[in-house]
Design a protein around this motif. Structure first.
Motif, PDB file in Angstrom:
ATOM      1  N   LYS A  86       0.854  -1.196   0.000  1.00  0.00           N
ATOM      2  CA  LYS A  86       0.000   0.000   0.000  1.00  0.00           C
ATOM      3  C   LYS A  86       0.887   1.242   0.000  1.00  0.00           C
ATOM      4  O   LYS A  86       1.830   1.344   0.773  1.00  0.00           O
ATOM      5  N   ASN A  87       0.586   2.181  -0.901  1.00  0.00           N
ATOM      6  CA  ASN A  87       1.390   3.396  -1.045  1.00  0.00           C
ATOM      7  C   ASN A  87       0.637   4.559  -0.395  1.00  0.00           C
ATOM      8  O   ASN A  87      -0.385   4.996  -0.897  1.00  0.00           O
ATOM      9  N   PHE A  88       1.175   5.066   0.707  1.00  0.00           N
ATOM     10  CA  PHE A  88       0.509   6.141   1.450  1.00  0.00           C
ATOM     11  C   PHE A  88       0.898   7.531   0.962  1.00  0.00           C
ATOM     12  O   PHE A  88       0.421   8.526   1.497  1.00  0.00           O
ATOM     13  N   THR A  89       1.789   7.626  -0.056  1.00  0.00           N
ATOM     14  CA  THR A  89       2.181   8.954  -0.548  1.00  0.00           C
ATOM     15  C   THR A  89       1.093   9.595  -1.388  1.00  0.00           C
ATOM     16  O   THR A  89       1.120  10.795  -1.609  1.00  0.00           O
ATOM     17  N   PHE A  90       0.151   8.809  -1.876  1.00  0.00           N
ATOM     18  CA  PHE A  90      -0.985   9.339  -2.622  1.00  0.00           C
ATOM     19  C   PHE A  90      -2.164   9.545  -1.673  1.00  0.00           C
ATOM     20  O   PHE A  90      -2.295   8.874  -0.666  1.00  0.00           O
ATOM     21  N   THR A  91      -3.016  10.506  -1.997  1.00  0.00           N
ATOM     22  CA  THR A  91      -4.246  10.715  -1.229  1.00  0.00           C
ATOM     23  C   THR A  91      -5.417  10.508  -2.158  1.00  0.00           C
ATOM     24  O   THR A  91      -5.557  11.266  -3.117  1.00  0.00           O
ATOM     25  N   PRO A  92      -6.281   9.535  -1.986  1.00  0.00           N
ATOM     26  CA  PRO A  92      -6.174   8.497  -0.949  1.00  0.00           C
ATOM     27  C   PRO A  92      -5.062   7.503  -1.291  1.00  0.00           C
ATOM     28  O   PRO A  92      -4.591   7.456  -2.425  1.00  0.00           O
ATOM     29  N   GLY A 122      -4.193  -6.116   3.109  1.00  0.00           N
ATOM     30  CA  GLY A 122      -3.881  -5.177   4.189  1.00  0.00           C
ATOM     31  C   GLY A 122      -2.859  -4.187   3.674  1.00  0.00           C
ATOM     32  O   GLY A 122      -2.866  -3.821   2.494  1.00  0.00           O
ATOM     33  N   VAL A 123      -1.943  -3.756   4.542  1.00  0.00           N
ATOM     34  CA  VAL A 123      -0.852  -2.885   4.092  1.00  0.00           C
ATOM     35  C   VAL A 123      -0.031  -3.645   3.059  1.00  0.00           C
ATOM     36  O   VAL A 123       0.394  -3.099   2.050  1.00  0.00           O
ATOM     37  N   ILE A 167      -4.851 -14.049 -11.584  1.00  0.00           N
ATOM     38  CA  ILE A 167      -4.967 -13.173 -10.419  1.00  0.00           C
ATOM     39  C   ILE A 167      -6.129 -12.219 -10.649  1.00  0.00           C
ATOM     40  O   ILE A 167      -6.197 -11.554 -11.682  1.00  0.00           O
ATOM     41  N   ASN A 168      -7.042 -12.144  -9.672  1.00  0.00           N
ATOM     42  CA  ASN A 168      -8.199 -11.262  -9.760  1.00  0.00           C
ATOM     43  C   ASN A 168      -8.176 -10.296  -8.581  1.00  0.00           C
ATOM     44  O   ASN A 168      -7.895 -10.699  -7.455  1.00  0.00           O
ATOM     45  N   GLY A 169      -8.449  -9.028  -8.851  1.00  0.00           N
ATOM     46  CA  GLY A 169      -8.468  -8.044  -7.780  1.00  0.00           C
ATOM     47  C   GLY A 169      -9.044  -6.730  -8.253  1.00  0.00           C
ATOM     48  O   GLY A 169      -9.578  -6.621  -9.367  1.00  0.00           O
ATOM     49  N   LYS A 170      -8.930  -5.715  -7.409  1.00  0.00           N
ATOM     50  CA  LYS A 170      -9.392  -4.372  -7.755  1.00  0.00           C
ATOM     51  C   LYS A 170      -8.371  -3.379  -7.220  1.00  0.00           C
ATOM     52  O   LYS A 170      -7.939  -3.473  -6.073  1.00  0.00           O
ATOM     53  N   ASP A 171      -7.992  -2.429  -8.089  1.00  0.00           N
ATOM     54  CA  ASP A 171      -7.022  -1.431  -7.665  1.00  0.00           C
ATOM     55  C   ASP A 171      -7.727  -0.186  -7.155  1.00  0.00           C
ATOM     56  O   ASP A 171      -8.868   0.101  -7.505  1.00  0.00           O
ATOM     57  N   LYS A 172      -7.021   0.529  -6.313  1.00  0.00           N
ATOM     58  CA  LYS A 172      -7.482   1.816  -5.813  1.00  0.00           C
ATOM     59  C   LYS A 172      -6.340   2.795  -6.079  1.00  0.00           C
ATOM     60  O   LYS A 172      -5.280   2.699  -5.466  1.00  0.00           O
ATOM     61  N   GLY A 173      -6.541   3.683  -7.029  1.00  0.00           N
ATOM     62  CA  GLY A 173      -5.470   4.603  -7.395  1.00  0.00           C
ATOM     63  C   GLY A 173      -4.465   3.931  -8.306  1.00  0.00           C
ATOM     64  O   GLY A 173      -4.728   2.909  -8.934  1.00  0.00           O
TER      65      GLY A 173
END
Length: 156
Positions: A64-70, A91-92, A111-117
């Protein structure tokens, strides 16, 4: 009346697995990709190697990359390797760590998933095939010798 809309994205990748020991018993490949659209994705990786029956181990991981908002990340829904379900954690750190999955021939990782950002993942797949022990070769030669002896006696 409400109307729901959604989308999905699919990527197909084909790769040769590289021999690590110069022989036919240990093969490895790196893989990964990025997603930026916020949609559910299904990535299919097809790997070619010697095709000998063996076992696969490896991982894929997103941090998880916290430098972007969100914060940007990937939530993995499921993954399979040659039809075997792989354990998933989110998780992180999100991804999968797997061991001793039986494989032969072409190896397919889905591999199946969903990205956020803006998010990406990468991983490594390692396939090992067992090497026959010297005693196995001795038994093979002994069996061939007995068959030859029996055939010779039958001719006489």
């Amino acid at each position: 009346m409400a109307l729901a809309a959604g989308g999905a994205w699919a990527n197909d990748f084909t790769s040769a697995i590289i021999s690590m020991d110069g022989g036919p018993t240990d093969w490895t490949a790196d893989f990964g990709t990025s997603h930026t659209d916020g949609l559910v994705f299904t990535d299919t990786y097809t790997f070619a190697y010697s095709g000998l029956p063996g076992s696969a181990q490896g991982y894929f991981l997103n941090v998880k990359n916290f430098t972007f908002t969100p914060a940007s990340s990937i939530h993995f829904n499921w993954a399979t390797l040659d039809g075997t379900a792989l354990p998933i954690f989110n998780g992180v750190l999100s991804g999968s760590l797997f061991f001793n999955v039986p494989v032969s021939g072409l190896v397919t990782l889905i591999i199946n998933g969903k990205d956020k950002g803006v998010a990406s993942y990468s991983g490594t797949l390692d396939v090992t095939s067992p090497v026959p022990e010297p005693a196995t070769y001795g038994m093979l030669l002994g069996g061939l010798a007995l068959m030859g002896l029996a055939a010779r006696r039958r001719k006489s």
